[in-house]
Scaffold this motif. Structure first.
Motif, short mmCIF file in Angstrom:
data_model
loop_
_atom_site.label_atom_id
_atom_site.label_comp_id
_atom_site.label_asym_id
_atom_site.label_seq_id
_atom_site.Cartn_x
_atom_site.Cartn_y
_atom_site.Cartn_z
N PHE A 23 13.37 7.02 3.92
CA PHE A 23 13.53 5.58 3.78
C PHE A 23 12.67 4.79 4.75
O PHE A 23 12.43 3.62 4.54
N THR A 24 12.22 5.44 5.83
CA THR A 24 11.33 4.70 6.74
C THR A 24 9.87 4.98 6.43
O THR A 24 8.99 4.52 7.14
N TYR A 25 9.61 5.73 5.35
CA TYR A 25 8.24 6.14 5.06
C TYR A 25 7.47 4.99 4.42
O TYR A 25 7.94 4.36 3.47
N GLU A 26 6.31 4.71 4.99
CA GLU A 26 5.42 3.73 4.37
C GLU A 26 4.05 4.35 4.29
O GLU A 26 3.51 4.79 5.31
N PRO A 27 3.46 4.42 3.09
CA PRO A 27 2.11 5.00 3.00
C PRO A 27 1.10 4.13 3.73
O PRO A 27 1.19 2.89 3.70
N ASP A 28 0.18 4.78 4.44
CA ASP A 28 -0.84 4.03 5.16
C ASP A 28 -1.78 3.34 4.18
O ASP A 28 -2.16 3.91 3.16
N ALA A 29 -2.14 2.12 4.51
CA ALA A 29 -3.08 1.40 3.63
C ALA A 29 -4.49 1.95 3.81
O ALA A 29 -5.28 1.96 2.87
N GLU A 30 -4.82 2.41 5.02
CA GLU A 30 -6.15 2.99 5.23
C GLU A 30 -6.04 4.21 6.12
O GLU A 30 -5.01 4.43 6.76
N LEU A 31 -7.12 5.00 6.14
CA LEU A 31 -7.12 6.21 6.96
C LEU A 31 -7.05 5.84 8.43
O LEU A 31 -7.60 4.82 8.85
N ASN A 32 -6.39 6.69 9.23
CA ASN A 32 -6.40 6.41 10.66
C ASN A 32 -7.73 6.86 11.27
O ASN A 32 -8.59 7.42 10.57
N THR A 33 -7.90 6.63 12.56
CA THR A 33 -9.22 6.79 13.15
C THR A 33 -9.77 8.21 12.99
O THR A 33 -10.93 8.39 12.58
N THR A 34 -8.94 9.21 13.30
CA THR A 34 -9.41 10.60 13.20
C THR A 34 -9.78 10.94 11.78
O THR A 34 -10.84 11.51 11.51
N ALA A 35 -8.88 10.58 10.83
CA ALA A 35 -9.13 10.92 9.44
C ALA A 35 -10.39 10.24 8.94
O ALA A 35 -11.19 10.83 8.20
N ARG A 36 -10.59 8.97 9.36
CA ARG A 36 -11.79 8.26 8.91
C ARG A 36 -13.04 8.93 9.46
O ARG A 36 -14.04 9.08 8.76
N TYR A 37 -12.95 9.39 10.73
CA TYR A 37 -14.11 10.08 11.31
C TYR A 37 -14.47 11.30 10.47
O TYR A 37 -15.62 11.50 10.11
N TYR A 38 -13.45 12.12 10.15
CA TYR A 38 -13.72 13.33 9.36
C TYR A 38 -14.25 12.97 7.98
O TYR A 38 -15.21 13.57 7.49
N ALA A 39 -13.63 11.97 7.32
CA ALA A 39 -14.02 11.65 5.94
C ALA A 39 -15.44 11.11 5.89
O ALA A 39 -16.17 11.38 4.94
N GLU A 40 -15.83 10.34 6.92
CA GLU A 40 -17.16 9.73 6.86
C GLU A 40 -18.25 10.64 7.37
O GLU A 40 -19.38 10.60 6.89
#
Lengths: 232, 84
Positions: A23-40
């Motif tokens: 019930f406290t789960y909210e999907p992130d609107a964007e990747l966090n810093t680490t994930a964005r680093y890996y994805a890019e």
């Protein structure tokens, strides 16, 4: 009665924890810093189309080495514990014959399953899957062979040699990374190549092939020990 | 997540719980082993729906394939000792 009550209480506790998480789960609107680093950066830095592989083999390569070591320890302990009950090769027990379906089917399927395992780890940097998955698939092929013919003794020398040699080469490549590239387990040892080609992404295909062989050999040795032991 | 995928997810989750209950409550050992394998199989499909094919492959290969085989292997060895 009291055991049942305790079990229900435990289940309710776990359920309440999960309900709270849900019930406290909210999907992130964007990747966090680490994930964005890996994805890019993965495609440009490492040259692998499968980002998970780039993380597992290069960015977090030391963790993978640790996991392989844990699996090696497991295989070694199983071998140590079951070494005493080893069946003599001369006095094979009388076992009921396996069915025609299993015998013929395993002859047909086992090579295909092992081929699929090799495909999975050879394409680990391009498609989902990799060394661990490929190794587990190879081991299930070996298990099918063992199920179809319980008296067959797999050569422990071959399995152990494959396991040790691939482990040694894995660590050797990791150390070569310090000398020739940026650091321990750096995959820039080999040229990065063209994105999406089979021989690309530096040393990743080589490392994943070694991990696949090692994991497959470790699982196979556990299964072979289990199948050969007498007192179970 | 679109409506169809959500419905499929809920259906798979229900099937997973059902298979787990069969594995725990059922009297027959082979059926319990098969249901435990089914739990892993459904879990791997769920991982695939959650867009993590790598985890799904591990779950399908180890949880559903290797462990089920292994349990049957051991079951074949300890026939007769089922009433412990």
């Amino acid at each position: 009665m009291i055991r049942k009550f305790a079990a229900i209480l435990l289940l309710a506790g776990i359920a309440s924890i999960f309900m709270g998480l849900l019930f406290t789960y909210e999907p992130d609107a964007e990747l966090n810093t680490t994930a964005r680093y890996y994805a890019e950066r993965t495609a440009a830095d490492i040259g692998a189309t499968n980002i998970v592989t780039a993380i597992v083999v290069t960015y977090r390569g030391l963790d993978t080495l640790g996991e392989v070591t844990v699996l090696f320890l497991t295989a070694a302990i199983v071998g140590l514990v079951l070494a005493h009950g080893r069946r003599r090769t001369s006095d094979k027990r009388r076992l009921a014959p396996v069915g025609e379906l299993l015998a013929t089917g395993s002859r047909f399927l086992a090579p295909l399953i092992i081929l699929l395992g090799v495909y999975v780890f050879a394409n680990g940097h391009l498609t989902p899957g990799g060394g661990f998955q490929g190794g587990a698939i190879i081991a299930s092929g070996v298990l099918l062979i063992l199920l179809a013919d319980p008296c067959r003794c797999l050569s422990h020398r071959v399995i152990d040699t494959v396991e040790s040699v691939s482990g040694l080469f894995y660590v050797g490549i990791a150390i070569l990374g310090i000398v020739l590239a940026g650091g321990f387990l750096d995959s820039h040892l080999l040229p990065r190549g063209e994105l999406g080609a089979l021989f690309s992404a530096g040393a990743i295909p080589l490392i994943y092939a070694l991990i696949g062989l090692k994991v497959g050999a470790e699982f196979s040795s556990i299964l072979a020990h289990l199948s050969e032991t007498e007192e179970l | 997540m679109s409506g169809l995928v959500l419905a499929l997810t809920v259906l798979l989750a229900a099937a997973m719980i059902g298979a787990a209950l069969v594995a725990v409550i059922g009297k027959s050992l082979p059926i319990a082993i098969l249901s435990a394998g089914l739990v892993s199989l459904v879990a791997s499909v769920l991982f695939l729906l959650l867009a993590s094919p790598d985890v799904a492959m591990t779950e399908a290969a180890i949880g559903s394939g290797l462990t089920t085989f292994l349990f049957f292997f051991i079951l074949g060895r300890m026939r007769g000792g089922e009433h412990d």
